[in-house]
Design a protein around this motif. Structure first.
Motif, PDB file in Angstrom:
ATOM      1  N   UNK A   1       1.236  -8.106   6.920  1.00 44.20           N
ATOM      2  CA  UNK A   1       0.711  -6.958   7.653  1.00 44.20           C
ATOM      3  C   UNK A   1       0.062  -5.915   6.765  1.00 44.20           C
ATOM      4  N   UNK A   2       0.361  -5.924   5.473  1.00 45.18           N
ATOM      5  CA  UNK A   2      -0.234  -4.926   4.589  1.00 45.18           C
ATOM      6  C   UNK A   2      -1.537  -5.395   3.957  1.00 45.18           C
ATOM      7  N   UNK A   3      -1.944  -6.633   4.176  1.00 42.96           N
ATOM      8  CA  UNK A   3      -3.179  -7.133   3.601  1.00 42.96           C
ATOM      9  C   UNK A   3      -4.421  -6.620   4.320  1.00 42.96           C
ATOM     10  N   UNK A   4      -4.288  -6.308   5.600  1.00 39.39           N
ATOM     11  CA  UNK A   4      -5.394  -5.800   6.415  1.00 39.39           C
ATOM     12  C   UNK A   4      -4.988  -4.416   6.909  1.00 39.39           C
ATOM     13  N   UNK A   5      -5.919  -3.508   6.992  1.00 38.26           N
ATOM     14  CA  UNK A   5      -5.588  -2.114   7.303  1.00 38.26           C
ATOM     15  C   UNK A   5      -5.633  -1.772   8.788  1.00 38.26           C
ATOM     16  N   UNK A   6      -5.670  -2.741   9.661  1.00 37.32           N
ATOM     17  CA  UNK A   6      -5.783  -2.443  11.101  1.00 37.32           C
ATOM     18  C   UNK A   6      -4.614  -1.615  11.615  1.00 37.32           C
ATOM     19  N   UNK A   7      -3.397  -2.015  11.296  1.00 36.56           N
ATOM     20  CA  UNK A   7      -2.217  -1.286  11.790  1.00 36.56           C
ATOM     21  C   UNK A   7      -2.192   0.129  11.221  1.00 36.56           C
ATOM     22  N   UNK A  28       2.387  -2.142  19.949  1.00 37.80           N
ATOM     23  CA  UNK A  28       2.390  -2.907  18.709  1.00 37.80           C
ATOM     24  C   UNK A  28       2.368  -4.396  19.027  1.00 37.80           C
ATOM     25  N   UNK A  29       1.380  -5.080  18.463  1.00 36.73           N
ATOM     26  CA  UNK A  29       1.220  -6.518  18.667  1.00 36.73           C
ATOM     27  C   UNK A  29       1.087  -7.207  17.320  1.00 36.73           C
ATOM     28  N   UNK A  30       1.554  -8.424  17.223  1.00 35.70           N
ATOM     29  CA  UNK A  30       1.371  -9.245  16.029  1.00 35.70           C
ATOM     30  C   UNK A  30       1.899  -8.586  14.769  1.00 35.70           C
ATOM     31  N   UNK A  31       1.039  -8.487  13.753  1.00 34.04           N
ATOM     32  CA  UNK A  31       1.439  -7.931  12.464  1.00 34.04           C
ATOM     33  C   UNK A  31       1.885  -6.478  12.544  1.00 34.04           C
ATOM     34  N   UNK A  40      11.882  -2.038   5.151  1.00 32.04           N
ATOM     35  CA  UNK A  40      11.058  -2.953   4.379  1.00 32.04           C
ATOM     36  C   UNK A  40      10.670  -2.348   3.035  1.00 32.04           C
ATOM     37  N   UNK A  41      10.300  -3.203   2.104  1.00 39.15           N
ATOM     38  CA  UNK A  41       9.828  -2.759   0.805  1.00 39.15           C
ATOM     39  C   UNK A  41       8.301  -2.743   0.848  1.00 39.15           C
ATOM     40  N   UNK A  42       7.735  -1.565   0.730  1.00 34.70           N
ATOM     41  CA  UNK A  42       6.290  -1.409   0.827  1.00 34.70           C
ATOM     42  C   UNK A  42       5.636  -1.803  -0.500  1.00 34.70           C
ATOM     43  N   UNK A  43       4.574  -2.604  -0.450  1.00 35.93           N
ATOM     44  CA  UNK A  43       3.867  -2.971  -1.681  1.00 35.93           C
ATOM     45  C   UNK A  43       3.288  -1.733  -2.378  1.00 35.93           C
ATOM     46  N   UNK A  44       3.155  -1.812  -3.685  1.00 35.79           N
ATOM     47  CA  UNK A  44       2.599  -0.715  -4.473  1.00 35.79           C
ATOM     48  C   UNK A  44       1.186  -0.395  -3.988  1.00 35.79           C
ATOM     49  N   UNK A  45       0.930   0.893  -3.795  1.00 35.57           N
ATOM     50  CA  UNK A  45      -0.401   1.333  -3.402  1.00 35.57           C
ATOM     51  C   UNK A  45      -0.611   1.436  -1.899  1.00 35.57           C
ATOM     52  N   UNK A  46       0.410   1.118  -1.099  1.00 31.86           N
ATOM     53  CA  UNK A  46       0.290   1.191   0.353  1.00 31.86           C
ATOM     54  C   UNK A  46       1.217   2.268   0.905  1.00 31.86           C
ATOM     55  N   UNK A  47       0.840   2.827   2.046  1.00 29.87           N
ATOM     56  CA  UNK A  47       1.704   3.781   2.735  1.00 29.87           C
ATOM     57  C   UNK A  47       2.786   3.019   3.469  1.00 29.87           C
TER      58      UNK A  47
END
Length: 65
Positions: A1-7, A28-31, A40-47
């Motif tokens: 879900x963090x690879x694309x910025x749609x959410x 909220x749907x899908x990702x 969850x553990x948020x990847x570096x550089x993401x909100x």
């Protein structure tokens, strides 16, 4: 879900709308469901979208998943 910025973009838009006193309903749907999962553990550089969603809920947004 963090690879694309749609959410993230949807949560940003919801934040802008709620600031303008608009009634905000998020579906909220899908990702997007996974993106706001608590603890969850948020990847570096993401909100952390969990925190953004919590803020929207505190301001009166309604969420459906």
């Amino acid at each position: 879900p963090y690879g694309i910025e749609r959410a993230w973009n949807a949560l940003r838009l919801a934040g802008a709308l709620i600031t303008c006193k608009a009634r905000v309903n998020l579906f909220l749907l899908g990702d997007a469901v996974v993106a706001v999962k608590a603890g969850q553990e948020t990847p570096t550089g993401y909100y952390n979208m969990e925190y953004i969603l919590r803020d929207l809920l505190a301001k009166g947004a309604t969420v459906h998943a």
